[in-house]
Design an enzyme around this catalytic site. Structure first.
Site, PDB file in Angstrom:
ATOM      1  N   ASP A 177      -4.668  -3.226  -4.919  1.00  0.00           N
ATOM      2  CA  ASP A 177      -3.758  -2.953  -3.806  1.00  0.00           C
ATOM      3  C   ASP A 177      -3.328  -1.479  -3.853  1.00  0.00           C
ATOM      4  OD1 ASP A 177      -2.015  -4.526  -1.636  1.00  0.00           O
ATOM      5  OD2 ASP A 177      -0.631  -3.227  -2.740  1.00  0.00           O
ATOM      6  N   ARG A 178      -2.022  -1.184  -3.863  1.00  0.00           N
ATOM      7  CA  ARG A 178      -1.586   0.216  -3.874  1.00  0.00           C
ATOM      8  C   ARG A 178      -2.134   0.958  -5.083  1.00  0.00           C
ATOM      9  NH1 ARG A 178      -0.658   0.624   1.087  1.00  0.00           N
ATOM     10  NH2 ARG A 178       0.349   2.637   0.733  1.00  0.00           N
ATOM     11  N   ARG A 194      -5.373   2.472  -4.431  1.00  0.00           N
ATOM     12  CA  ARG A 194      -5.296   3.694  -3.623  1.00  0.00           C
ATOM     13  C   ARG A 194      -4.992   4.907  -4.513  1.00  0.00           C
ATOM     14  NH1 ARG A 194      -6.090   1.843   1.120  1.00  0.00           N
ATOM     15  NH2 ARG A 194      -5.576  -0.339   1.505  1.00  0.00           N
ATOM     16  N   HIS A 212       4.032  -5.007   7.141  1.00  0.00           N
ATOM     17  CA  HIS A 212       4.800  -4.112   6.262  1.00  0.00           C
ATOM     18  C   HIS A 212       4.205  -2.709   6.237  1.00  0.00           C
ATOM     19  CE1 HIS A 212       1.594  -5.720   3.691  1.00  0.00           C
ATOM     20  NE2 HIS A 212       1.719  -4.634   2.953  1.00  0.00           N
ATOM     21  N   TRP A 213       2.901  -2.562   6.525  1.00  0.00           N
ATOM     22  CA  TRP A 213       2.310  -1.227   6.596  1.00  0.00           C
ATOM     23  C   TRP A 213       3.050  -0.363   7.615  1.00  0.00           C
ATOM     24  CZ3 TRP A 213      -2.423   1.438   5.125  1.00  0.00           C
ATOM     25  CH2 TRP A 213      -3.070   0.847   4.032  1.00  0.00           C
ATOM     26  N   TYR A 224       4.474   3.871   1.345  1.00  0.00           N
ATOM     27  CA  TYR A 224       3.871   3.537   2.640  1.00  0.00           C
ATOM     28  C   TYR A 224       4.024   4.669   3.649  1.00  0.00           C
ATOM     29  CZ  TYR A 224       2.507  -1.140   1.339  1.00  0.00           C
ATOM     30  OH  TYR A 224       1.869  -2.196   0.744  1.00  0.00           O
ATOM     31  N   HIS A 274      -5.425 -12.552  -1.997  1.00  0.00           N
ATOM     32  CA  HIS A 274      -5.216 -11.112  -2.200  1.00  0.00           C
ATOM     33  C   HIS A 274      -4.906 -10.758  -3.649  1.00  0.00           C
ATOM     34  CE1 HIS A 274      -4.186  -7.016  -1.106  1.00  0.00           C
ATOM     35  NE2 HIS A 274      -3.029  -7.143  -1.735  1.00  0.00           N
TER      36      HIS A 274
END
Length: 297
Positions: free
Chosen positions: A108-109, A112, A153-154, A215, A276
């Site tokens: 997930d984050r 990134r 939420h993005w 975000y 997820h």
């Protein structure tokens, strides 16, 4: 015994001061180093099923992302939510622990941050594993109504300060439990100790603010960094393993493997059942893939 010690038996707990962060981590095992980076809205506790088995053949470091969990941003750095800034602090962490070269596994984050570290520090990162994501530029360009409805939420957390912070403060535990229940397909699928850690940390307004900054950066500077890489033809040269929620596609029906091949020269991977939260819901399958993949280093 605190929750971290119970979730990571045999690991030592570390607090590492970097130039602009104070990072909370656990470390254990021996062998070639592997950095584990969790996702939103979790903490390093997300790796509790994978860290121990991986440590049988590797030196494993699991860390709270800067601002998440028990890690804190120090001072007022510019672009503290950007994945480039986060990656710089995490590289300092690994060097401080004696690891000049290391593999990165991100969910997930965390994924990134991981691919940004791989692009920015190709001399340090030996391999990249991405769980459940495609690069931010492709995420935005492929955003659809279904994406917006499912991943609202993005857009919500990326709103200017302090609208999302105020909204989250109304009932943090309700929002967190709703988010995790959707991601895990039911809270009963999460370890109670890990869930308690997620709840404890999400009650801290500084943590929620850091998530919003994360975000906001994704909607701004992170996307710009991806665009610059694309325009300059920069590609990831180390091996890349991509694992995702089986059946998930992005944009106009593209599978993650094909998207990552636009970014890297050596990509492999497959979809896994479990939703997820792959490190928790599909830990055995992820571990089997990592055992083979990390053995290539």
């Amino acid at each position: 015994m605190n929750a971290t010690a119970r979730l990571f038996p045999g690991f030592r707990q570390e607090t590492i001061q970097t130039s602009q962060a104070r990072l909370s981590a656990v470390a254990g095992g021996s062998g070639r180093p592997v950095l584990l980076l969790h996702g939103y809205p979790e903490t390093k506790a997300a790796w509790h099923r994978l860290a121990g088995p991986l440590a049988r053949g590797h030196t494993v470091v699991a860390v709270d992302l800067p601002g998440y969990g028990d890690s804190r941003v120090v001072g007022d750095p510019a672009d503290a939510g950007s994945k480039r800034w986060m990656g710089a602090q995490l590289h300092e962490l690994m060097v401080g622990l004696g690891h000049e070269h290391y593999a990165v596994v991100g969910h997930d984050r965390g994924a990134r941050v991981a691919y940004r570290m791989t692009l920015d520090r190709p001399e340090a990162v030996t391999s990249l594993t991405s769980l459940a994501v495609v690069p931010t530029l492709d995420m935005w360009s492929g955003a659809t109504k279904n994406f917006g409805m499912g991943a609202f939420h993005w857009f919500m957390l990326a709103q200017p300060f302090d609208l999302p912070e105020r909204l989250l403060s109304a009932d943090p535990t309700y929002f967190l439990d709703l988010t995790l229940s959707r991601m895990a397909e039911g809270l009963e699928h999460l370890d109670p100790l890990a869930l308690a850690e997620y709840r404890r940390c999400f009650l801290d307004p500084d943590v929620r603010h850091a998530m919003c900054e994360d975000y906001r950066a994704a909607a701004g500077i992170d996307e710009r960094h991806d665009i610059e890489d694309r325009e300059q033809g920069r590609r990831i040269r180390c091996p890349v393993l991509v694992l995702w929620h089986e059946g998930r596609t992005f944009g106009p029906g593209r599978v993650p493997l094909d998207i990552w091949r636009d970014w890297a020269v050596d990509v492999s991977g497959r979809g896994l059942a479990g939703g997820h939260l792959l490190p928790e819901r599909a830990a055995d399958e992820v571990l089997a893939e990592l055992d083979v993949f990390l053995g290539r280093d």
